[in-house]
Design a protein around this motif. Structure first.
Motif, PDB file in Angstrom:
ATOM      1  N   LYS A  46       0.872  -1.178   0.000  1.00 53.06           N
ATOM      2  CA  LYS A  46       0.000   0.000   0.000  1.00 53.06           C
ATOM      3  C   LYS A  46       0.909   1.229   0.000  1.00 53.06           C
ATOM      4  CE  LYS A  46      -3.645   0.151   2.761  1.00 53.06           C
ATOM      5  NZ  LYS A  46      -4.501   0.391   3.972  1.00 53.06           N
ATOM      6  N   LEU A  47       0.785   2.056  -1.041  1.00 57.22           N
ATOM      7  CA  LEU A  47       1.688   3.188  -1.211  1.00 57.22           C
ATOM      8  C   LEU A  47       1.337   4.383  -0.330  1.00 57.22           C
ATOM      9  CD1 LEU A  47       2.101   3.143  -5.099  1.00 57.22           C
ATOM     10  CD2 LEU A  47       3.681   2.236  -3.383  1.00 57.22           C
ATOM     11  N   ASP A  48       0.082   4.506   0.064  1.00 58.91           N
ATOM     12  CA  ASP A  48      -0.366   5.679   0.823  1.00 58.91           C
ATOM     13  C   ASP A  48      -1.243   5.188   1.973  1.00 58.91           C
ATOM     14  OD1 ASP A  48      -1.459   8.052   1.803  1.00 58.91           O
ATOM     15  OD2 ASP A  48      -1.731   8.937  -0.180  1.00 58.91           O
ATOM     16  N   ALA A  49      -0.902   5.555   3.180  1.00 53.76           N
ATOM     17  CA  ALA A  49      -1.645   5.102   4.363  1.00 53.76           C
ATOM     18  C   ALA A  49      -2.905   5.913   4.614  1.00 53.76           C
ATOM     19  CB  ALA A  49      -0.747   5.163   5.591  1.00 53.76           C
ATOM     20  N   ALA A  50      -3.167   6.940   3.815  1.00 47.55           N
ATOM     21  CA  ALA A  50      -4.341   7.785   4.026  1.00 47.55           C
ATOM     22  C   ALA A  50      -5.619   6.975   3.849  1.00 47.55           C
ATOM     23  CB  ALA A  50      -4.329   8.957   3.043  1.00 47.55           C
ATOM     24  N   PRO A  51      -6.707   7.360   4.534  1.00 48.64           N
ATOM     25  CA  PRO A  51      -7.978   6.646   4.363  1.00 48.64           C
ATOM     26  C   PRO A  51      -8.547   6.847   2.973  1.00 48.64           C
ATOM     27  CG  PRO A  51      -8.275   8.599   5.723  1.00 48.64           C
ATOM     28  CD  PRO A  51      -6.806   8.428   5.528  1.00 48.64           C
ATOM     29  N   LEU A  52      -9.458   5.964   2.590  1.00 49.89           N
ATOM     30  CA  LEU A  52     -10.134   6.051   1.303  1.00 49.89           C
ATOM     31  C   LEU A  52     -11.089   7.250   1.289  1.00 49.89           C
ATOM     32  CD1 LEU A  52     -10.874   2.264   0.855  1.00 49.89           C
ATOM     33  CD2 LEU A  52      -9.240   3.622  -0.468  1.00 49.89           C
ATOM     34  N   PRO A  53     -11.610   7.598   0.096  1.00 45.54           N
ATOM     35  CA  PRO A  53     -12.527   8.743   0.014  1.00 45.54           C
ATOM     36  C   PRO A  53     -13.717   8.653   0.954  1.00 45.54           C
ATOM     37  CG  PRO A  53     -11.808   8.125  -2.178  1.00 45.54           C
ATOM     38  CD  PRO A  53     -11.252   7.097  -1.245  1.00 45.54           C
ATOM     39  N   ASP A  54     -14.166   7.433   1.279  1.00 43.82           N
ATOM     40  CA  ASP A  54     -15.326   7.303   2.168  1.00 43.82           C
ATOM     41  C   ASP A  54     -14.925   7.299   3.646  1.00 43.82           C
ATOM     42  OD1 ASP A  54     -14.168   4.841   2.507  1.00 43.82           O
ATOM     43  OD2 ASP A  54     -15.835   3.685   1.686  1.00 43.82           O
ATOM     44  N   GLY A  55     -13.646   7.514   3.927  1.00 40.73           N
ATOM     45  CA  GLY A  55     -13.186   7.588   5.301  1.00 40.73           C
ATOM     46  C   GLY A  55     -12.728   6.278   5.899  1.00 40.73           C
ATOM     47  N   THR A  56     -12.862   5.181   5.166  1.00 42.90           N
ATOM     48  CA  THR A  56     -12.454   3.875   5.674  1.00 42.90           C
ATOM     49  C   THR A  56     -11.006   3.575   5.295  1.00 42.90           C
ATOM     50  OG1 THR A  56     -13.224   2.710   3.694  1.00 42.90           O
ATOM     51  CG2 THR A  56     -14.820   3.021   5.485  1.00 42.90           C
ATOM     52  N   THR A  57     -10.453   2.559   5.926  1.00 42.81           N
ATOM     53  CA  THR A  57      -9.113   2.079   5.594  1.00 42.81           C
ATOM     54  C   THR A  57      -9.250   0.808   4.778  1.00 42.81           C
ATOM     55  OG1 THR A  57      -8.176   3.008   7.617  1.00 42.81           O
ATOM     56  CG2 THR A  57      -6.922   1.264   6.526  1.00 42.81           C
ATOM     57  N   HIS A  58      -8.559   0.742   3.654  1.00 41.75           N
ATOM     58  CA  HIS A  58      -8.700  -0.409   2.769  1.00 41.75           C
ATOM     59  C   HIS A  58      -8.080  -1.659   3.383  1.00 41.75           C
ATOM     60  CE1 HIS A  58      -7.692  -2.929  -0.854  1.00 41.75           C
ATOM     61  NE2 HIS A  58      -8.958  -2.646  -1.081  1.00 41.75           N
ATOM     62  N   GLU A  59      -8.845  -2.735   3.372  1.00 46.58           N
ATOM     63  CA  GLU A  59      -8.377  -4.040   3.834  1.00 46.58           C
ATOM     64  C   GLU A  59      -8.659  -5.073   2.752  1.00 46.58           C
ATOM     65  OE1 GLU A  59      -6.634  -4.283   6.419  1.00 46.58           O
ATOM     66  OE2 GLU A  59      -7.081  -2.381   7.420  1.00 46.58           O
ATOM     67  N   LEU A  60      -7.911  -6.162   2.764  1.00 47.81           N
ATOM     68  CA  LEU A  60      -8.131  -7.217   1.789  1.00 47.81           C
ATOM     69  C   LEU A  60      -9.415  -7.969   2.118  1.00 47.81           C
ATOM     70  CD1 LEU A  60      -4.535  -8.661   1.381  1.00 47.81           C
ATOM     71  CD2 LEU A  60      -5.756  -7.126  -0.169  1.00 47.81           C
ATOM     72  N   PRO A  61     -10.198  -8.337   1.101  1.00 48.71           N
ATOM     73  CA  PRO A  61     -11.422  -9.114   1.351  1.00 48.71           C
ATOM     74  C   PRO A  61     -11.090 -10.483   1.945  1.00 48.71           C
ATOM     75  CG  PRO A  61     -11.411  -8.187  -0.868  1.00 48.71           C
ATOM     76  CD  PRO A  61     -10.037  -8.000  -0.318  1.00 48.71           C
ATOM     77  N   ALA A  62     -12.020 -11.007   2.703  1.00 46.09           N
ATOM     78  CA  ALA A  62     -11.856 -12.343   3.270  1.00 46.09           C
ATOM     79  C   ALA A  62     -12.417 -13.380   2.304  1.00 46.09           C
ATOM     80  CB  ALA A  62     -12.572 -12.439   4.614  1.00 46.09           C
ATOM     81  N   VAL A  63     -11.582 -14.320   1.900  1.00 44.91           N
ATOM     82  CA  VAL A  63     -12.000 -15.442   1.057  1.00 44.91           C
ATOM     83  C   VAL A  63     -11.608 -16.717   1.807  1.00 44.91           C
ATOM     84  CG1 VAL A  63     -11.935 -16.500  -1.222  1.00 44.91           C
ATOM     85  CG2 VAL A  63     -11.539 -14.034  -0.994  1.00 44.91           C
ATOM     86  N   PRO A  64     -12.515 -17.279   2.607  1.00 42.13           N
ATOM     87  CA  PRO A  64     -12.155 -18.405   3.494  1.00 42.13           C
ATOM     88  C   PRO A  64     -11.527 -19.585   2.757  1.00 42.13           C
ATOM     89  CG  PRO A  64     -14.327 -17.541   4.050  1.00 42.13           C
ATOM     90  CD  PRO A  64     -13.920 -16.871   2.775  1.00 42.13           C
TER      91      PRO A  64
END
Length: 342
Positions: free
Chosen positions: A123-141
């Motif tokens: 992740k090149l930039d630690a800033a939050p996404l436009p909606d204010g959330t922090t990007h995380e990888l989706p869970a694929v069990p």
């Protein structure tokens, strides 16, 4: 205001993107990767720690990705400067006793890095996404379930933009033509029963039958036969296909086209196969999937322009759409909504 490619790239810098297969970066190995037009060095130290940083050495700009790991440090190939896994400069061979200020100024510009699903992510930039959330990888069990067979494909470079690859992966009507010798041996270009919807997390999902024709002169293999497909997308570019066969077997595939430049990407992909799968062995399935992906690459690289325009133009390219384009159009609409969130 219309969206721009600068806006797209600045937002994607705040998301996790794959840069290497973990198996290709064992302890003691150094590699390079261009992510969102940023040239990186990626290294795994002998203690297992990962480093992702700008590849240019702060001394004379030599590519650290052409260097090596020596005595527990990343060494520049030009003048032998060394750096730790945190990016700190450890030594400057031409100086007997480099002062702390010079060492501090020589600290590499580093980026967040992690390993998951058999891939190395940055992740090149630690800033939050436009909606204010922090990007995380989706869970694929299924990708982390020891009962399933999980295989990582070789990354495939595309001379096309990342949105081209996503649209191609979502397309349901090209099987009979682009994949006539592989996946689409018995495919029907007409799609019935597509159910496309937005998801609460801002992504999208489609449920539809794989359109296999019943013919007397073609005998499709299991992977080419009729089955149910659930295609799921997490913005910006993490897409999966769950294939459910009539006998209860399942496969889950993932594609992540990691953007290199505005007109090129590298497709990272993997496949999870359910326990006791009654069909081709994993190695044969991976070979088959590679052939299909290469056919997709040729289609993407032969489209004009190389990247799907981020702003649809009235009366311009892309207005001749059919019901089979619904999923790709949903992706584009959700993506623009996501980009405009701020």
């Amino acid at each position: 205001m219309p969206l721009t490619e600068d806006h797209v790239f600045s937002t994607l810098r705040r998301t996790w993107q794959p840069v290497a297969n973990a198996a290709d970066l064992p302890a003691g190995r150094v590699t390079g990767y261009t992510l969102l037009e940023t040239d990186l060095v990626v290294a795994r130290f002998d203690n297992g720690k990962l480093l992702a940083a700008d590849t240019a050495c702060p001394h004379k700009g030599a590519r650290l990705s052409a260097g090596c790991l020596r005595d527990g440090a990343l060494m520049c190939p030009y003048h032998g400067w060394t750096f730790g896994h945190d990016g700190a400069c450890h030594s400057i061979p031409s100086l007997v006793e480099p002062n702390p200020e010079k060492l501090a100024l020589s600290h590499l510009r580093t980026y967040a890095v992690q390993e998951r699903y058999g891939l190395i992510w940055v992740k090149l930039d630690a800033a939050p996404l436009p909606d204010g959330t922090t990007h995380e990888l989706p869970a694929v069990p299924e990708f982390e379930d020891a009962r399933w067979t999980y295989r990582i494909g070789a990354p495939m470079p595309f001379a096309a933009g990342w949105r081209r690859e996503v649209e191609n992966y979502l397309d349901m009507t090209h099987f009979a033509f682009a994949h006539s010798a592989t996946l689409g041996v018995c495919a029907d270009p007409r799609i019935a029963g597509m159910d496309v919807k937005a998801t609460p997390d801002g992504g999208f999902q489609m449920d539809a039958p794989f359109p296999a024709l019943q013919t007397g002169h073609e005998l499709p293999g299991k992977l080419q036969s009729a089955h149910h497909r659930c295609q799921r997308g997490w913005l910006p570019n993490f897409t999966t296909i769950r294939q459910s066969f009539p006998d209860g077997d399942e496969r889950v595939l993932v594609h992540i086209p990691s953007p290199n430049t505005r007109e090129s990407c590298t497709c990272f992909w993997a496949l999870a196969i359910s326990p006791g799968f009654r069909g081709p062995p994993p190695e044969a399935q991976m070979e088959f999937a590679t052939r299909v992906l290469n056919e997709d690459r040729l289609m993407c690289e032969n489209q004009v322009p190389r990247e799907v325009p981020i702003n649809p133009g009235r009366g311009g390219w892309g207005v001749l759409v059919t019901p089979g384009d619904t999923l790709a159009n949903t992706f584009q609409k959700q993506l623009r909504r996501w980009l405009r969130a701020e």
